[in-house]
Design a protein around this motif. Structure first.
Motif, PDB file in Angstrom:
ATOM      1  N   ASP A 121       0.858  -1.191   0.000  1.00 39.12           N
ATOM      2  CA  ASP A 121       0.000   0.000   0.000  1.00 39.12           C
ATOM      3  C   ASP A 121       0.897   1.245   0.000  1.00 39.12           C
ATOM      4  O   ASP A 121       1.769   1.370   0.865  1.00 39.12           O
ATOM      5  CB  ASP A 121      -0.859  -0.039   1.271  1.00 39.12           C
ATOM      6  CG  ASP A 121      -1.804   1.149   1.347  1.00 39.12           C
ATOM      7  OD1 ASP A 121      -1.973   1.839   0.317  1.00 39.12           O
ATOM      8  OD2 ASP A 121      -2.357   1.378   2.435  1.00 39.12           O
ATOM      9  N   ILE A 122       0.715   2.145  -0.946  1.00 36.00           N
ATOM     10  CA  ILE A 122       1.576   3.335  -0.997  1.00 36.00           C
ATOM     11  C   ILE A 122       0.789   4.622  -0.723  1.00 36.00           C
ATOM     12  O   ILE A 122       1.359   5.712  -0.788  1.00 36.00           O
ATOM     13  CB  ILE A 122       2.342   3.448  -2.344  1.00 36.00           C
ATOM     14  CG1 ILE A 122       1.374   3.564  -3.519  1.00 36.00           C
ATOM     15  CG2 ILE A 122       3.298   2.280  -2.521  1.00 36.00           C
ATOM     16  CD1 ILE A 122       2.072   3.966  -4.821  1.00 36.00           C
ATOM     17  N   GLU A 123      -0.470   4.494  -0.408  1.00 38.06           N
ATOM     18  CA  GLU A 123      -1.287   5.694  -0.186  1.00 38.06           C
ATOM     19  C   GLU A 123      -0.701   6.533   0.957  1.00 38.06           C
ATOM     20  O   GLU A 123      -0.427   6.029   2.048  1.00 38.06           O
ATOM     21  CB  GLU A 123      -2.729   5.302   0.144  1.00 38.06           C
ATOM     22  CG  GLU A 123      -3.587   6.534   0.251  1.00 38.06           C
ATOM     23  CD  GLU A 123      -5.066   6.238   0.134  1.00 38.06           C
ATOM     24  OE1 GLU A 123      -5.451   5.095  -0.185  1.00 38.06           O
ATOM     25  OE2 GLU A 123      -5.829   7.185   0.385  1.00 38.06           O
ATOM     26  N   GLY A 124      -0.477   7.824   0.670  1.00 42.13           N
ATOM     27  CA  GLY A 124       0.029   8.753   1.684  1.00 42.13           C
ATOM     28  C   GLY A 124       1.504   8.558   2.015  1.00 42.13           C
ATOM     29  O   GLY A 124       2.023   9.190   2.934  1.00 42.13           O
ATOM     30  N   LYS A 125       2.197   7.684   1.282  1.00 46.51           N
ATOM     31  CA  LYS A 125       3.608   7.409   1.606  1.00 46.51           C
ATOM     32  C   LYS A 125       4.546   8.000   0.553  1.00 46.51           C
ATOM     33  O   LYS A 125       4.145   8.236  -0.585  1.00 46.51           O
ATOM     34  CB  LYS A 125       3.838   5.899   1.693  1.00 46.51           C
ATOM     35  CG  LYS A 125       2.998   5.248   2.781  1.00 46.51           C
ATOM     36  CD  LYS A 125       3.254   3.761   2.854  1.00 46.51           C
ATOM     37  CE  LYS A 125       2.304   3.115   3.859  1.00 46.51           C
ATOM     38  NZ  LYS A 125       2.251   1.665   3.722  1.00 46.51           N
ATOM     39  N   THR A 126       5.802   8.179   0.956  1.00 45.45           N
ATOM     40  CA  THR A 126       6.828   8.597  -0.003  1.00 45.45           C
ATOM     41  C   THR A 126       7.386   7.339  -0.656  1.00 45.45           C
ATOM     42  O   THR A 126       7.741   6.393   0.047  1.00 45.45           O
ATOM     43  CB  THR A 126       7.958   9.349   0.731  1.00 45.45           C
ATOM     44  OG1 THR A 126       7.393  10.538   1.280  1.00 45.45           O
ATOM     45  CG2 THR A 126       9.096   9.711  -0.203  1.00 45.45           C
ATOM     46  N   VAL A 127       7.419   7.340  -1.991  1.00 43.70           N
ATOM     47  CA  VAL A 127       7.978   6.168  -2.671  1.00 43.70           C
ATOM     48  C   VAL A 127       9.239   6.571  -3.431  1.00 43.70           C
ATOM     49  O   VAL A 127       9.342   7.693  -3.938  1.00 43.70           O
ATOM     50  CB  VAL A 127       6.974   5.495  -3.645  1.00 43.70           C
ATOM     51  CG1 VAL A 127       5.712   5.093  -2.950  1.00 43.70           C
ATOM     52  CG2 VAL A 127       6.653   6.358  -4.828  1.00 43.70           C
TER      53      VAL A 127
END
Ligand code: PRP
Ligand code: URA
Length: 210
Positions: A121-127
């Motif tokens: 899950d990458i929602e709201g995260k820095t990738v």
């Protein structure tokens, strides 16, 4: 948002870059050089991420403090050539969750398409999107477009060699992308190869793709 396209020069990194440019550098050493470059880029990127003060009491009963990352970024390695670079970056961000994406560039049209995707899950995260070569920028843009649908907080790209043209295209596509590359080369030839570059990074890592 900050847009940086090159990491700071230093002689230790320059020596590794010299080695990967050398066609005589064999597969094992080539991959290990990419890993080491990944660590350098990871450290450079970490300086831009949010940190928090953590206090610790040592066995001598004394307190001291260190600044640690508030949140680990999600690392996304792009197959094939991005894998050794990903391993190096993982050393800089050992707590990170990881995802993997397979892309393939059509050698005639130079368009790339995604053939494999496994992401946390990458929602709201820095990738951090990790691929060794940024040539036309098509692969990174194709992937960034797909990632944006999942609402990450920010996308950072990390490459070893980028073409000037590819970076310009990425900035035109989205000026909020934070682009890091160990080197920027001046030319993209009509076959989509970066010049002077290092040849086909995937082939240099793993052998010629048929
Ligand atoms: C290479 C490289 C990038 C892409 C960059 O991959 O590893 O993924 O090309 O080119 P672009 O910026 O013009 O899109 P390739 O398709 O050769 O696959 P490989 O990593 O499996 O060798
Ligand atoms: N992919 C590579 O591996 N090398 C280049 O020069 C361009 C794309």
């Amino acid at each position: 948002m900050n847009t940086k396209s090159r990491i700071r020069k230093n002689p230790a990194l320059e020596r590794i870059l010299y080695k990967i440019r050398d066609p005589a550098t064999g597969r094992e050493e080539f991959r290990s050089c990419l890993e080491r470059i990944g660590e350098y880029i990871g450290v450079e990127i970490s300086l831009e991420l949010e940190q928090e003060r953590k206090r610790i009491t040592t066995s001598l009963g004394k307190e001291t403090e260190h600044f640690l990352l508030k949140e680990s970024p999600v690392l996304i390695g792009v197959l094939r050539a991005g894998l050794p670079l990903y391993y190096g970056m993982q050393k800089a961000f050992p707590e990170s969750e990881s995802g993997f994406i397979g892309t393939m560039r059509d050698e005639k049209t130079l368009k790339s398409h995604i053939s494999y995707c496994a992401l946390p899950d990458i929602e709201g995260k820095t990738v951090i999107l990790i691929d060794t070569m940024l040539a036309t920028g098509g692969s990174m843009i194709e992937i960034a477009e797909m990632l944006k649908e999942k609402n990450p907080r920010a996308i950072i790209t990390a490459s070893v060699i980028a073409s000037r043209q590819g970076i310009e295209r990425m900035r035109t596509y989205d000026s909020s992308l934070r682009i890091y590359s160990a080197v920027i080369d001046p030319i993209l030839n009509d076959k989509g190869y970066i010049v002077p570059g290092l040849g086909d990074a995937g082939d240099r890592c793993y052998g010629e793709k048929k």
